[in-house]
Design an enzyme around this catalytic site. Structure first.
Site, PDB file in Angstrom:
ATOM      1  N   SER A  40      -9.842  -0.664   7.011  1.00  0.00           N
ATOM      2  CA  SER A  40      -9.241  -0.432   5.689  1.00  0.00           C
ATOM      3  C   SER A  40      -8.511  -1.612   5.071  1.00  0.00           C
ATOM      4  CB  SER A  40      -8.288   0.764   5.749  1.00  0.00           C
ATOM      5  OG  SER A  40      -9.012   1.966   5.673  1.00  0.00           O
ATOM      6  N   LYS A  69       0.845  -1.206   0.000  1.00  0.00           N
ATOM      7  CA  LYS A  69       0.000   0.000   0.000  1.00  0.00           C
ATOM      8  C   LYS A  69       0.874   1.248   0.000  1.00  0.00           C
ATOM      9  CE  LYS A  69      -3.900   2.013   2.590  1.00  0.00           C
ATOM     10  NZ  LYS A  69      -4.736   1.892   3.814  1.00  0.00           N
ATOM     11  N   SER A 102      -9.741   1.683   2.821  1.00  0.00           N
ATOM     12  CA  SER A 102      -8.877   2.468   1.968  1.00  0.00           C
ATOM     13  C   SER A 102      -7.828   1.646   1.205  1.00  0.00           C
ATOM     14  CB  SER A 102      -8.168   3.521   2.813  1.00  0.00           C
ATOM     15  OG  SER A 102      -7.260   2.927   3.705  1.00  0.00           O
TER      16      SER A 102
END
Lengths: 99, 486
Positions: free
Chosen positions: B175, B76, B151
């Site tokens: 997330s 990420k 997210s």
């Protein structure tokens, strides 16, 4: 009742160092008002005598010796700065004092 | 080749039946094939990945035991990678080139993993759909007109679309778990303090935790074992021994007490989601688990408490983006006064959701509102924790849906932030209590969209939820389905 007015938005934006457009002020006043209306349900809960949780770890981490350890070189620390002054080893900022 | 799990890749590379370069190239080709449509990646490190793979193929014998030998991974983009751009999905970090690796990335490299690139996410991990990324939304591989969740949406998409066998995300209010559910893969939030946050771009420091994605529970457990453990660079990382998480996956859950929160399945949950979760409970029962009802009376306050606390912490953490030491500075402000430079930099560098959360957080911390909102939320956080403590006296794991609905359409919720927040109902309570939780596939809707099951464990007991998830996986085949886009 509307809790959050554009005047509130301006006051908070000032604290948060955010320049907002007039459209953003109106939009955020409406949206933050609706979020706070929803959030207010916690305010009605009886929490007398309940301790606050700021952190879930019970045991706070221990101290460690104050020793010098390897860290970033000055050039590395300056490498991502928008206005570095590598010769002086400084970050440049707009004038703070005087005119 | 792209169907191989991390476990299979590691074994193949270690025994010489697979070459790390071949595996790496297959992932890079899959990214080339699918990413123009799915937009999972913000940066692909083709050269770096192939160079590392070649190095692994020439490895010494001592490296053969490395737990992720030759396994490609997507990371990420809010996790720092030395020399590889790290934006956190924000314009304000558009050109940020980290001078160091996050501890988790250093551990990945030391374990023989190959970083393929950086995945898309909501700006500063603030969002549930990736639509708050400054670089455009990712798309759900099962239905490209829908969001992958967020997210950590890019990481979930990368794993679901077979571009990477495993990935790292970060979970503050769901997330990792929610995009895992919406993309039909496994995702986990470890106990708070299990994994070092050093090098993770901070959002809400009392909640943030880095977690693994995989297509199987085993791969998630394997990856967790590599990234977990004390780190002197993160004072909130726990000094606890790290068990061999994969050893917990023995398939035997006889006598395991599975807690069900009935009230949470009745209201506001999509019918197909509730059905799949009830079916999953039956699968666990058939394997010998004991099903017990547990109440979580304050669970309905988790969303307001979360959004008061997380935004307060965010407003403080994001004060560092001031156009001075790193990141973007608004052009033309060098000759302005300092305050104008700050205000313009932040106005131009942050997107709408980040500004909204900074505003909300600043408000709840401001004089006159601190006690009414922030302190109150911290007290209710205590009540939420106590609910879980009480529930775990009767249960060893607690089962809920991960998300009340399957993947929603792009654009459907962007104009109503509160509506977007309400979708986090099952995930936000868990980090408030610091607990570990796993999401894994438990079915599909009639429209072919994945549904996720959440298993919540006691503090530090990742093993129980991994064992239960693995046992469930052995009796089901949802995890084997693959989206057409692949």
């Amino acid at each position: 009742m509307s809790e959050f007015t554009t005047a509130d938005v301006e006051r908070i934006a000032n604290l948060a160092r955010l320049a907002l457009t007039d459209e953003e002020k109106i939009l955020f006043a409406r949206q933050l008002d609706s979020i706070l209306q929803y959030a207010r349900q916690v305010c009605d809960l009886d929490t007398s005598g309940v301790a606050a949780t700021s952190h879930v770890l019970d045991r706070q981490p221990a101290d460690r010796p104050d020793e010098v350890r390897p860290s970033l070189a000055e050039t590395q620390a300056l490498a991502n700065a928008p206005e570095p002054a590598p010769a002086e080893g400084l970050f440049k900022v707009p004038r703070v004092l005087g005119g | 080749m792209n169907e191989l799990t991390a476990r299979e890749i590691r074994e193949g590379v270690a025994t010489g039946s697979l070459s790390a370069s071949e595996v790496c190239r297959a992932c890079l080709e899959q990214i080339e094939r699918t990413d123009p449509r799915l937009h999972a990646f913000l940066t692909v490190d083709r050269e770096g990945a192939l160079a590392r793979a070649a190095q692994i193929d020439r490895r010494s014998r001592t490296e053969e035991r490395l737990p992720l030998l030759g396994v490609p991974i997507a990371v990420k983009d809010n996790i720092c990678t030395r020399g590889l751009r790290t934006t956190a999905g924000s314009r304000i970090l558009e050109a940020f080139d980290p001078p160091y690796d996050a501890t988790v990335v250093a551990r990945l490299r030391a374990a023989g993993a190959i970083v393929l690139g950086k995945t898309n996410c909501d700006e500063f991990a603030m969002g549930s759909s990736t639509e708050n990324s400054a670089y455009g939304a990712s798309r759900n591989p099962w239905a490209p007109d829908r969001t992958p969740g967020g997210s950590s949406g890019g990481s979930a998409v990368a794993v679901a679309s077979r571009a990477a066998p495993i990935a790292l995300g970060s979970d503050t209010g769901g997330s990792v778990r929610q995009p895992a559910a919406l993309c039909g893969v496994v995702g986990m939030k470890p106990s708070y303090g299990r994994v070092s946050r050093y090098g993770l771009v901070a959002f809400a420091s009392s909640l943030d935790q880095i977690g693994p994605f995989g297509r199987t529970v085993f791969d998630a457990a394997l990856l967790l074992g590599v990234i977990a453990g004390h780190d002197p660079a993160d004072s909130t990382s726990a000094q606890r021994p790290v068990p061999d998480f994969t050893a917990a996956l023995a398939g035997d859950i006889r006598g395991l007490r599975v807690g069900v929160v009935r009230s949470m399945l009745e209201d506001g949950v999509d019918e197909e989601v509730a059905r799949s979760v009830l079916d999953a409970i039956d699968v666990l029962r058939a394997r010998g688990a004991a099903i017990v009802d547990v109440p979580l009376p304050h669970a309905r306050f988790a969303i307001p408490v979360y959004y008061l606390i997380a935004t307060a912490e965010a407003s403080s953490n994001l004060a560092r983006y001031d156009g001075v030491r790193y990141g973007f500075r608004a052009p033309g402000t060098d000759n302005a006064d300092l305050r104008t430079m700050y205000e313009q930099t932040r106005a131009q560098g942050f997107g709408a959701e980040v500004k909204r959360r900074i505003m909300l957080g600043t408000y709840v911390l401001s004089a006159g509102y601190y006690e009414a909102y922030y302190l109150k939320a911290q007290q209710v956080r205590t009540l939420i924790r106590q609910d879980y403590d009480a529930a775990f006296e009767h249960a060893d794991v607690i089962v809920t849906p991960t998300s009340p609905t399957a993947a929603f359409k792009l654009g459907e919720r962007v104009h109503d932030p509160l509506q977007m927040y309400l979708a986090d109902v099952f995930t936000v309570g868990v980090p408030l209590a610091g607990l570990p939780a796993l999401s894994l596939p438990c079915g599909f809707t009639r429209d072919g969209l994945p549904i996720g099951l959440q298993l919540v464990g006691r503090m530090w007991d990742e093993e129980a939820i991994l064992r239960a998830g693995d046992a469930y996986e052995r009796d089901t085949t949802w995890w084997k389905r693959k989206p057409e886009v692949t």
